[in-house]
Design a protein around this motif. Structure first.
Motif, mmCIF file in Angstrom:
data_model
loop_
_atom_site.group_PDB
_atom_site.id
_atom_site.type_symbol
_atom_site.label_atom_id
_atom_site.label_comp_id
_atom_site.label_asym_id
_atom_site.label_seq_id
_atom_site.Cartn_x
_atom_site.Cartn_y
_atom_site.Cartn_z
ATOM 1 N N VAL A 182 0.401 -1.232 -0.124
ATOM 2 C CA VAL A 182 -0.167 -0.040 -0.359
ATOM 3 C C VAL A 182 0.849 1.113 -0.458
ATOM 4 O O VAL A 182 0.802 1.951 -0.454
ATOM 5 N N ALA A 183 1.556 1.692 0.802
ATOM 6 C CA ALA A 183 2.844 2.918 0.967
ATOM 7 C C ALA A 183 3.663 2.386 1.871
ATOM 8 O O ALA A 183 3.581 1.104 3.001
ATOM 9 N N SER A 214 -2.919 2.791 -6.433
ATOM 10 C CA SER A 214 -4.679 2.247 -6.211
ATOM 11 C C SER A 214 -4.522 3.268 -5.019
ATOM 12 O O SER A 214 -5.542 3.332 -4.900
ATOM 13 N N VAL A 215 -3.934 3.945 -4.987
ATOM 14 C CA VAL A 215 -4.110 4.759 -3.295
ATOM 15 C C VAL A 215 -3.679 6.049 -3.593
ATOM 16 O O VAL A 215 -3.523 7.307 -2.991
ATOM 17 N N MET A 268 -6.020 7.824 5.642
ATOM 18 C CA MET A 268 -7.065 7.094 4.031
ATOM 19 C C MET A 268 -8.372 8.442 3.934
ATOM 20 O O MET A 268 -8.871 8.465 4.817
ATOM 21 N N ASN A 269 -8.204 8.453 3.275
ATOM 22 C CA ASN A 269 -9.569 9.368 3.038
ATOM 23 C C ASN A 269 -9.878 8.844 1.467
ATOM 24 O O ASN A 269 -9.760 8.187 0.911
ATOM 25 N N PRO A 322 -14.998 1.168 -1.322
ATOM 26 C CA PRO A 322 -14.972 -0.236 -1.124
ATOM 27 C C PRO A 322 -14.124 -1.070 -0.655
ATOM 28 O O PRO A 322 -13.850 -2.286 -0.071
ATOM 29 N N GLU A 323 -13.481 -1.198 -2.458
ATOM 30 C CA GLU A 323 -12.357 -2.185 -2.586
ATOM 31 C C GLU A 323 -11.462 -2.023 -1.639
ATOM 32 O O GLU A 323 -9.698 -1.927 -1.559
ATOM 33 N N ASP A 324 -10.305 -0.813 -1.036
ATOM 34 C CA ASP A 324 -10.347 -1.309 0.185
ATOM 35 C C ASP A 324 -10.330 -1.506 1.268
ATOM 36 O O ASP A 324 -9.418 -1.747 2.512
ATOM 37 N N THR A 325 -12.193 -2.108 0.981
ATOM 38 C CA THR A 325 -11.697 -3.551 2.395
ATOM 39 C C THR A 325 -10.583 -4.643 2.656
ATOM 40 O O THR A 325 -10.276 -5.341 1.516
#
Length: 121
Positions: A48-49, A63-64, A83-84, A88-91
């Motif tokens: 993610v990061a 994606s983020v 996270m702003n 739903p796909e961040d679930t």
């Protein structure tokens, strides 16, 4: 004993925000990269990061980008993931990680226990 302890997960509606925290203890990570991975049900764990502990350089998955911000407070041995505009796909379950380099973070022995983030549509 090295520990990475995450907090801040939860349930939020799409478009909302959450902030994750990861507190490190048991050793210093001055030359390491610290970051976040996530794993959704039925999917592989993905990057993610990350942030370099020494220089503060940051890295994001495409994606983020533009929605998530990673930061650190070195004096507290803590990193954050703001996270702003959550989708739903961040679930997923979000895991904190510390590694010697970006490419080898997944091979690291240093992982947190994970915190659940659920984004409802």
């Amino acid at each position: 004993q090295v520990q990475l302890v995450e907090s801040g997960g939860g349930l939020v509606q799409a478009g909302g925000s959450l902030r994750l925290s990861c507190a490190a203890s048991g050793r210093t990570f001055n030359s390491y990269f610290m970051g976040w991975f996530r794993q959704a049900p039925g999917k592989e764990r993905e990057f993610v990061a990350a942030i370099s502990w020494s220089g503060g350089s940051t890295y994001y998955a495409d994606s983020v980008k533009g929605r998530f911000t990673i930061s650190s407070v070195n004096t507290k041995n803590t990193i954050y993931l703001q996270m702003n505009s959550l989708k739903p796909e961040d679930t997923a379950v979000y895991y904190c990680n510390a590694g010697a380099s970006i490419p080898t973070m997944t091979l690291s022995a240093y992982w947190g226990q994970g915190t659940q983030v659920t984004v409802s549509s």
